[in-house]
Design an enzyme around this catalytic site. Structure first.
Site, short mmCIF file in Angstrom:
data_model
loop_
_atom_site.label_atom_id
_atom_site.label_comp_id
_atom_site.label_asym_id
_atom_site.label_seq_id
_atom_site.Cartn_x
_atom_site.Cartn_y
_atom_site.Cartn_z
N GLU A 112 0.85 -1.19 0.00
CA GLU A 112 0.00 0.00 0.00
C GLU A 112 0.88 1.24 0.00
OE1 GLU A 112 -3.78 -1.75 2.59
OE2 GLU A 112 -2.23 -0.57 3.60
N CYS A 361 -1.10 6.74 9.63
CA CYS A 361 0.19 6.25 10.10
C CYS A 361 0.01 5.02 10.99
CB CYS A 361 0.90 7.36 10.87
SG CYS A 361 2.52 6.89 11.47
#
Length: 381
Positions: A112, A361
């Protein structure tokens, strides 16, 4: 979100088939210019062709046989080298504009990457360097996957080019990809030479010429590789350290690598890191309520930061499946920020983006795509 068939394929494609296994071929897209010169010379193609080939691969992004005046040399290069691919399978978009991209490598491995829209019609790409990660940080979803393999330098470059082409396909010249942060899946310095070569390609004067000032590389703290990075890039590329604790005891609980590289060793490596001009180091700090937000931990952060030209970037923990932690409240994050400032530490709070699509994150774990595709009727039969 678009269906897979609507995405632009990476236009740099192998020009013809070869009997040589791809793993035995030279990764052309990941060769910095000087290495490409030497490789072409060793194949009898000649150094003089390097600028033409490099420009064709990285600026024009065209097949080898379409590069002007390459002639029969294209057959030789295609036989002995290969051009790394990063095929865009699908993307999901958050209401805040963040887009998580699912990319597939030649062997079916998937990663990703995350596109973050910025001011002035620009994008930042959060770049992945590995399929999974072997660092096993307890606050990171990628760490739960284990390490499958490291991307080649060419696959890292191809990932950036695919994101660049995706932006161009959907927005034309209205927006551009200007910033790169090596903070996606994997530890960028684990196989340092691959990240180094990818950076040299992306920053090189003969290619797309990304500005070194707009590139950041994050690490959990692999000291020998940090020192090589410092020597090779001399502080031109920003270094970000995943600090996440103010004491060795707490850091070792959440980051296995901390058992080898103590805070003292990390600080010395940072003290030795060159910082040209007004550049600063980034110290990343995920806020884990009740664990690393205590006065003792903040005292430790203040002591670590002393003598460093560094900014502590606070990251509210982003949840993932079976995580042992909870996300902090806004008040808890502000308390850490204020606590650090009261101790004389420069700090900032990272804005959480893409969390609803598992694109924030610490959330990258090849999740969040199937549900979106099913909801929009985009699954292929």
């Amino acid at each position: 979100m678009r269906s897979t068939s609507q995405f632009p394929a990476l236009t740099v494609l192998p020009s013809h088939s070869s009997s040589i296994n791809i793993d035995q071929k030279v990764d052309l897209l990941g060769l910095p210019f000087a290495q490409l010169e030497a490789q072409l010379d060793s194949w009898g193609v000649g150094k003089a062709q390097a600028k033409r080939v490099f420009r064709g691969l990285h600026v024009q992004q065209i097949p080898l046989h379409d590069i002007n005046s390459l002639g029969r040399h294209a057959d030789t290069i295609a036989e002995l080298g290969h051009i790394a691919q990063a095929r865009l399978l699908t993307a999901v978009k958050s209401p805040d504009g963040t887009e998580k991209l699912l990319l597939e490598m030649y062997d079916g491995a998937q990663i990703e990457a995350v596109l973050l829209p910025m001011r002035r019609d620009r994008y930042t790409l959060c770049v992945s360097t590995q399929v999974g990660c072997g660092m096993a940080c307890t606050f990171c979803a990628t760490g739960t996957l284990g390490l499958k393999r490291t991307l080649s330098s060419g696959e890292v470059v191809a990932q950036v080019y695919q994101a660049h082409q995706y932006i161009k396909a959907k927005e034309g010249n209205a927006r551009s990809l200007s910033h790169l942060v090596f903070m996606g899946m994997g530890e960028p310095l684990h196989r340092y030479e691959r990240t180094r070569d990818a950076l040299q390609v992306l920053l090189g004067q003969h290619g797309l010429c990304f500005s070194a000032r707009q590139v950041t590389v994050s690490t959990v703290g692999l000291v020998p590789a940090m020192r090589k990075f410092s020597e090779d890039f001399q502080g031109r590329v920003q270094l970000a350290l995943s600090l996440h604790a103010g004491t060795d005891a707490t850091r070792q609980k959440i980051m296995p690598v901390a058992k080898k590289w103590t805070l003292a060793k990390l600080k010395q490596a940072l003290l030795d890191h060159p910082l040209p001009g007004r550049r600063v180091l980034m110290l990343e700090y995920v806020v884990l309520p009740g664990l690393n937000d205590t006065p003792e931990e903040l005292d430790g952060v203040a002591e670590f930061q002393k003598g460093l030209r560094a900014l502590v970037n606070l990251i509210p923990f982003n949840p993932f499946k079976n995580s042992p932690f909870r996300s902090p409240t806004e008040a808890e994050v502000l308390a850490v920020d204020q606590g650090l400032k009261a101790r004389g530490v420069a700090s900032s709070i990272r804005v959480t983006r893409g969390r609803d699509k598992s694109g924030a994150c610490g959330q990258l774990a090849i999740e969040g795509f199937n549900a979106d595709r099913q909801a929009q009727g985009l699954n292929e039969s």
